[in-house]
Enzyme design. Structure first.
Site, PDB file in Angstrom:
ATOM      1  CG  ASN A 197     -36.510 -13.515  -1.309  1.00  0.00           C
ATOM      2  OD1 ASN A 197     -37.251 -13.393  -2.749  1.00  0.00           O
ATOM      3  ND2 ASN A 197     -35.923 -14.596  -1.134  1.00  0.00           N
ATOM      4  CE  LYS A 256     -38.226 -17.068   0.619  1.00  0.00           C
ATOM      5  NZ  LYS A 256     -38.074 -17.862   1.641  1.00  0.00           N
ATOM      6  CG  HIS A 312     -32.539 -17.826  -1.185  1.00  0.00           C
ATOM      7  ND1 HIS A 312     -33.192 -18.865  -0.840  1.00  0.00           N
ATOM      8  CD2 HIS A 312     -32.980 -16.716  -0.181  1.00  0.00           C
ATOM      9  CE1 HIS A 312     -34.053 -18.548   0.373  1.00  0.00           C
ATOM     10  NE2 HIS A 312     -33.851 -17.238   0.419  1.00  0.00           N
ATOM     11  CD  GLU A 364     -36.811 -20.592  -0.328  1.00  0.00           C
ATOM     12  OE1 GLU A 364     -37.112 -19.581  -1.290  1.00  0.00           O
ATOM     13  OE2 GLU A 364     -37.182 -20.497   0.755  1.00  0.00           O
ATOM     14  CD  GLU A 418     -32.389 -15.981   3.605  1.00  0.00           C
ATOM     15  OE1 GLU A 418     -33.021 -15.106   4.069  1.00  0.00           O
ATOM     16  OE2 GLU A 418     -32.349 -16.441   2.672  1.00  0.00           O
ATOM     17  CB  SER A 457     -39.083 -17.177  10.897  1.00  0.00           C
ATOM     18  OG  SER A 457     -39.504 -18.311  10.328  1.00  0.00           O
TER      19      SER A 457
HETATM   20  P1  13P Z   1     -39.044 -16.353   5.653  1.00  0.00           P
HETATM   21  O1  13P Z   1     -38.960 -14.913   6.160  1.00  0.00           O
HETATM   22  O2  13P Z   1     -40.386 -16.638   4.803  1.00  0.00           O
HETATM   23  O3  13P Z   1     -38.725 -17.296   6.772  1.00  0.00           O
HETATM   24  O4  13P Z   1     -38.250 -16.643   4.318  1.00  0.00           O
HETATM   25  C1  13P Z   1     -36.698 -16.084   4.551  1.00  0.00           C
HETATM   26  C2  13P Z   1     -36.112 -15.747   3.331  1.00  0.00           C
HETATM   27  O5  13P Z   1     -35.747 -17.151   2.735  1.00  0.00           O
HETATM   28  C3  13P Z   1     -35.847 -14.512   2.755  1.00  0.00           C
HETATM   29  O6  13P Z   1     -35.009 -14.889   1.653  1.00  0.00           O
END
Ligand code: 13P
Length: 224
Positions: free
Chosen positions: A8, A10, A85, A87, A146, A183
């Protein structure tokens, strides 16, 4: 089938980075790209499996400025769409559970697979009427656990927590496919993918590094 490896990106990347990935990415990876790159990547390499990072609650076409429908994403070459998600749930008022379910319906109606993200609040998905909608589409849904505490912090959840939560989700949803995200990197992915209830990983930061993403794919293939 091998493990699902989803990167992802982002709100990251550029045409330069995309070009580098198109040439050298391990074909096992699925890339969840910012929507602006999707048709470019599909045009340049139709074999690459692409995900979108969200879609509109509205289906088809219409007067919805700034929105991108599931139908448009499918037309542009997407096979998967991430929905819910954490976020997005933080910043978008369109991501209440009822709206996430509308998105899920739109994604599966367009023949794509929904990657439905859940965090520590995963239990809210087990409630009715959520469960009915999910149960009707289990072959076209992957549930990604997540935990917010693990996203972008470098602190992976304990293997016990990952194992228990994903086993719980699989039990509630008749063996639905599952991912863990938070992570994940090339150093910890082997332990995570070795958990029986984990069918793959959803990777943020590490998926922007081509060599690391390819290494994760190689590690996952050794576990087959
Ligand atoms: P990280 O791997 O940077 O922690 O992000 C996880 C994530 O939100 C994937 O959608």
């Amino acid at each position: 089938m091998g493990k699902l490896i989803v990167g992802n990106w982002k709100m990251n990347g550029s045409i330069k980075l995309v070009d580098e990935f198109i040439l050298k990415i391990n074909k096992q990876a699925i890339l969840a790209l910012p929507s602006i790159f999707i048709s470019y990547v599909h045009f340049k390499n139709p074999e690459l499996r692409i995900a979108a990072q969200d879609c509109s609650i509205f289906d088809g076409f219409g007067a919805h400025t700034g929105e991108i429908s599931a139908q448009m994403l499918a037309d542009a070459g997407c096979k998967y769409v991430i929905i819910g998600h954490s976020e997005r749930r933080k910043t978008s008022n369109s991501d209440a559970i009822s709206n996430i379910l509308k998105k899920l319906q739109n994604v599966v109606n367009c023949g794509m697979t929904a990657i439905l993200c859940v965090d520590e609040r995963y239990a809210e998905l087990i409630d009715e009427p959520t469960s009915d909608i999910l149960k009707n589409h289990l072959d076209k849904v992957v549930i990604a656990y997540e935990p917010i505490s693990a996203i972008g912090t470098g602190k992976v959840s304990s293997l016990k927590d990952i194992s228990n939560v994903l086993a719980d989700i699989k039990n509630s949803y008749f063996g639905v496919k599952t991912l863990y995200g938070g992570s994940v990197n090339a150093n910890n992915v082997k332990d995570i993918l070795s958990i029986a209830s984990v069918d793959g990983v959803l990777i943020g930061g590490a998926s922007l590094k081509l060599e690391e993403l390819n290494k994760i794919c190689q590690i996952s293939m050794c576990l087959l």
